[in-house]
Design a protein around this motif. Structure first.
Motif, mmCIF file in Angstrom:
data_model
loop_
_atom_site.group_PDB
_atom_site.id
_atom_site.type_symbol
_atom_site.label_atom_id
_atom_site.label_comp_id
_atom_site.label_asym_id
_atom_site.label_seq_id
_atom_site.Cartn_x
_atom_site.Cartn_y
_atom_site.Cartn_z
ATOM 1 N N ASN A 17 31.009 34.160 40.107
ATOM 2 C CA ASN A 17 30.316 34.148 38.820
ATOM 3 C C ASN A 17 29.529 35.433 38.595
ATOM 4 N N VAL A 18 29.055 36.062 39.672
ATOM 5 C CA VAL A 18 28.356 37.342 39.549
ATOM 6 C C VAL A 18 29.343 38.445 39.162
ATOM 7 N N LYS A 19 30.516 38.437 39.804
ATOM 8 C CA LYS A 19 31.545 39.420 39.459
ATOM 9 C C LYS A 19 31.949 39.290 37.990
ATOM 10 N N ARG A 20 32.086 38.056 37.544
ATOM 11 C CA ARG A 20 32.484 37.833 36.149
ATOM 12 C C ARG A 20 31.402 38.306 35.195
ATOM 13 N N ARG A 21 30.149 38.048 35.528
ATOM 14 C CA ARG A 21 29.045 38.489 34.669
ATOM 15 C C ARG A 21 29.018 40.010 34.579
ATOM 16 N N LYS A 22 29.216 40.672 35.706
ATOM 17 C CA LYS A 22 29.211 42.134 35.709
ATOM 18 C C LYS A 22 30.380 42.691 34.912
ATOM 19 N N PHE A 23 31.546 42.052 35.068
ATOM 20 C CA PHE A 23 32.693 42.555 34.310
ATOM 21 C C PHE A 23 32.482 42.343 32.820
ATOM 22 N N LEU A 24 31.930 41.207 32.423
ATOM 23 C CA LEU A 24 31.676 40.939 31.019
ATOM 24 C C LEU A 24 30.708 41.974 30.452
ATOM 25 N N ALA A 25 29.660 42.306 31.208
ATOM 26 C CA ALA A 25 28.710 43.316 30.744
ATOM 27 C C ALA A 25 29.394 44.669 30.596
ATOM 28 N N HIS A 26 30.219 45.005 31.567
ATOM 29 C CA HIS A 26 30.945 46.278 31.505
ATOM 30 C C HIS A 26 31.899 46.289 30.313
ATOM 31 N N ALA A 27 32.632 45.179 30.129
ATOM 32 C CA ALA A 27 33.575 45.098 29.018
ATOM 33 C C ALA A 27 32.859 45.201 27.680
ATOM 34 N N ALA A 82 42.610 43.434 40.573
ATOM 35 C CA ALA A 82 42.914 43.375 39.140
ATOM 36 C C ALA A 82 41.687 43.725 38.318
ATOM 37 N N ARG A 83 40.557 43.174 38.693
ATOM 38 C CA ARG A 83 39.322 43.421 37.947
ATOM 39 C C ARG A 83 38.948 44.902 37.992
ATOM 40 N N ASN A 84 39.098 45.522 39.142
ATOM 41 C CA ASN A 84 38.792 46.949 39.266
ATOM 42 C C ASN A 84 39.695 47.792 38.372
ATOM 43 N N HIS A 85 40.985 47.495 38.396
ATOM 44 C CA HIS A 85 41.921 48.266 37.571
ATOM 45 C C HIS A 85 41.660 48.039 36.077
ATOM 46 N N PHE A 86 41.387 46.808 35.696
ATOM 47 C CA PHE A 86 41.107 46.540 34.288
ATOM 48 C C PHE A 86 39.813 47.245 33.849
ATOM 49 N N GLY A 87 38.828 47.275 34.739
ATOM 50 C CA GLY A 87 37.586 47.975 34.410
ATOM 51 C C GLY A 87 37.810 49.453 34.166
ATOM 52 N N ARG A 88 38.599 50.079 35.031
ATOM 53 C CA ARG A 88 38.906 51.499 34.860
ATOM 54 C C ARG A 88 39.776 51.713 33.616
ATOM 55 N N ALA A 89 40.697 50.797 33.370
ATOM 56 C CA ALA A 89 41.548 50.897 32.191
ATOM 57 C C ALA A 89 40.722 50.863 30.912
#
Length: 459
Positions: free
Chosen positions: A113-123, A231-238
């Motif tokens: 859930n922490v990873k998802r929160r961070k990705f959502l903030a980044h997105a 996957a999350r790392n690549h999508f973040g960089r993408a």
């Protein structure tokens, strides 16, 4: 004595040249490496001191616990004095991606859930240009050290990246992410070099978009074989590269794909957050086709949540947006969403509603899925396997056990030729429905067939 790694160690350079040791190093079989060191008289305490591990960790590895985390492998190699190349660790970016699915020390991992929160903030920060959620948004995004770049690039170089991405995406559709992911990551290793090269503004902008799409594909193929963190790392960089290339269409596509990761993980609420951000980018892009993709997937998420009315509204909007779209002008990453896929999504959504809300939805799911399946060729084998599984599920729900089992066996047969964990996972709901009907021979045989396939795939 030429000792390696520790002055108190009895490990000599010759130890690493022994053929049995070289084989273990090449395979990254740390348990075997430690056992061979123990034969040479190196104690668990010494191994722990050299590698920075606790004695209990060393003991667990000696008992067979696997080591997959890239940073742990590097620490072991460096601590013991093993040349990194002996363990295939010489090229950091590629190796790191290949071992991204770690089974090391789960207690030290950030909660999902922490990873998802961070990705959502980044997105959100990328999609709307501000840290609207006020959260940490990027320390988790992989930023590997780049190899020396060519001096100058032109449009021909960028086209090479685009052509490679198209070819690799075709392989992914036909054979699954496990067949081509390593090639995608290797292509990224080469393509990333060009970011620091000189070129015209037009070339650089198109390069950013091309590399964003390649990272997008790396994320998708990682997801397809179960490497969620990768996957999350690549999508973040993408996302970063797509925004730098001023491509809202691609930003929308990346967010749609990350949302699909969460749908697959049975987290429709998190998926909706991705789709809602993606909808902003899709609308800003002016692409009706991009909007249609997002709407269809929002419908899927609402169906999983049991919200029938909202689901049907979004399916209606999907149809409307698709009817207005100019597919001929669509970018490569959204062209996949053709009429076949519209029918496939309609069938998928009604299948979920049939399971979650009311079995009456099978009468809408079955013809839509038939329409999609009949149009898929060998180049869309994975999509065909998905839809066969859904179709079989509908027939079981409808009480047509014989026909449902027959179609289910077709899905299993096709899945066996694909390197895709997603396909395996998508068969489990079908197995659950078949298990409920084990008093019927056909249903029981289908459930057992899926069970055998699942066990063979994970063994």
């Amino acid at each position: 004595m030429n000792s390696i790694g520790s002055q108190s160690s009895s490990v000599t350079r010759e130890v690493w040249e022994d053929q049995e040791m070289r084989n273990a190093l090449a395979a990254r079989e740390v348990s075997t490496i430690y056992k061979l060191l123990r034969r040479k008289g190196v104690s668990q305490r010494q191994i722990a001191a050299m590698t920075g591990q606790s004695q209990s960790e060393v003991s667990e590895i000696l008992k067979g616990r696997q080591v997959m985390a890239y940073d742990v492998l590097v620490r072991i190699a460096d601590g013991l004095g093993v040349p990194r190349g002996y363990m295939g660790l010489a090229y950091d970016e590629v190796t790191a991606a290949r071992v991204a699915e770690t089974r090391e020390a789960p207690e030290a991992e950030e909660p999902e859930n922490v990873k998802r929160r961070k990705f959502l903030a980044h997105a959100a920060a990328v999609a709307v240009g501000a840290h609207v959620l006020g959260a940490d948004s990027g320390s988790w995004v992989s930023n590997p050290v780049l190899t020396p770049a060519p001096g100058r690039i032109g449009m021909t170089d960028v086209r090479q990246v685009e052509a490679a991405t198209r070819a690799l995406r075709s392989l992914d559709y036909q054979y699954g992410g496990g067949f081509c992911r390593d090639a995608v990551v290797a292509q990224l290793s080469w393509g990333q070099q060009m970011l620091s090269a000189s070129g015209t503004d037009v070339v650089k902008q198109r390069l950013h978009v091309a590399l964003a799409d390649l990272h997008n594909l790396a994320g998708w193929t990682s997801f397809d074989i179960g490497l969620i963190d990768s996957a999350r790392n690549h999508f973040g960089r993408a996302l970063e590269l797509a925004k730098a290339g001023d491509s809202n269409q691609l930003v929308a596509n990346i967010l749609y794909r990350m949302g699909r990761v969460y749908l697959h993980k049975d987290s429709p609420d998190d998926a909706l957050k991705m789709f809602q951000l993606g909808q902003i980018a899709a609308q800003e892009s002016g692409s009706e086709l991009a909007v249609a993709v997002i709407c269809a997937n929002q419908a899927w998420a609402y169906a999983m949540m049991g919200h029938e009315e909202q689901t049907m509204k979004l399916i209606g909007r999907t149809r409307d947006e698709f009817a207005r779209a100019n597919a001929a002008e669509a970018e490569d990453w959204v062209k996949f969403f053709n009429e076949d896929d519209v029918y496939a999504m309609i069938g998928t959504v009604h299948t979920v509603l049939a399971q979650q809300v009311d079995t009456k939805h099978t009468k809408f799911a079955i013809p839509a899925l038939h329409r999609a399946i009949s149009s898929y060729g060998d180049d869309m084998a994975r999509s065909k396997a998905f839809n066969l599984s859904f179709l079989a599920t509908n027939h079981l729900l409808d009480g047509d056990i014989d026909h449902g089992a027959k179609i289910g066996h077709q899905a299993v047969d096709l899945a066996q030729h694909l390197k895709s964990r997603r396909v395996r996972d998508r068969l489990l709901p079908l197995k659950e429905e078949a298990d409920k009907r084990r008093n019927y021979t056909d249903a029981r045989e289908l459930a057992d067939s899926i069970g055998r396939f699942y066990e063979a795939d994970v063994s």
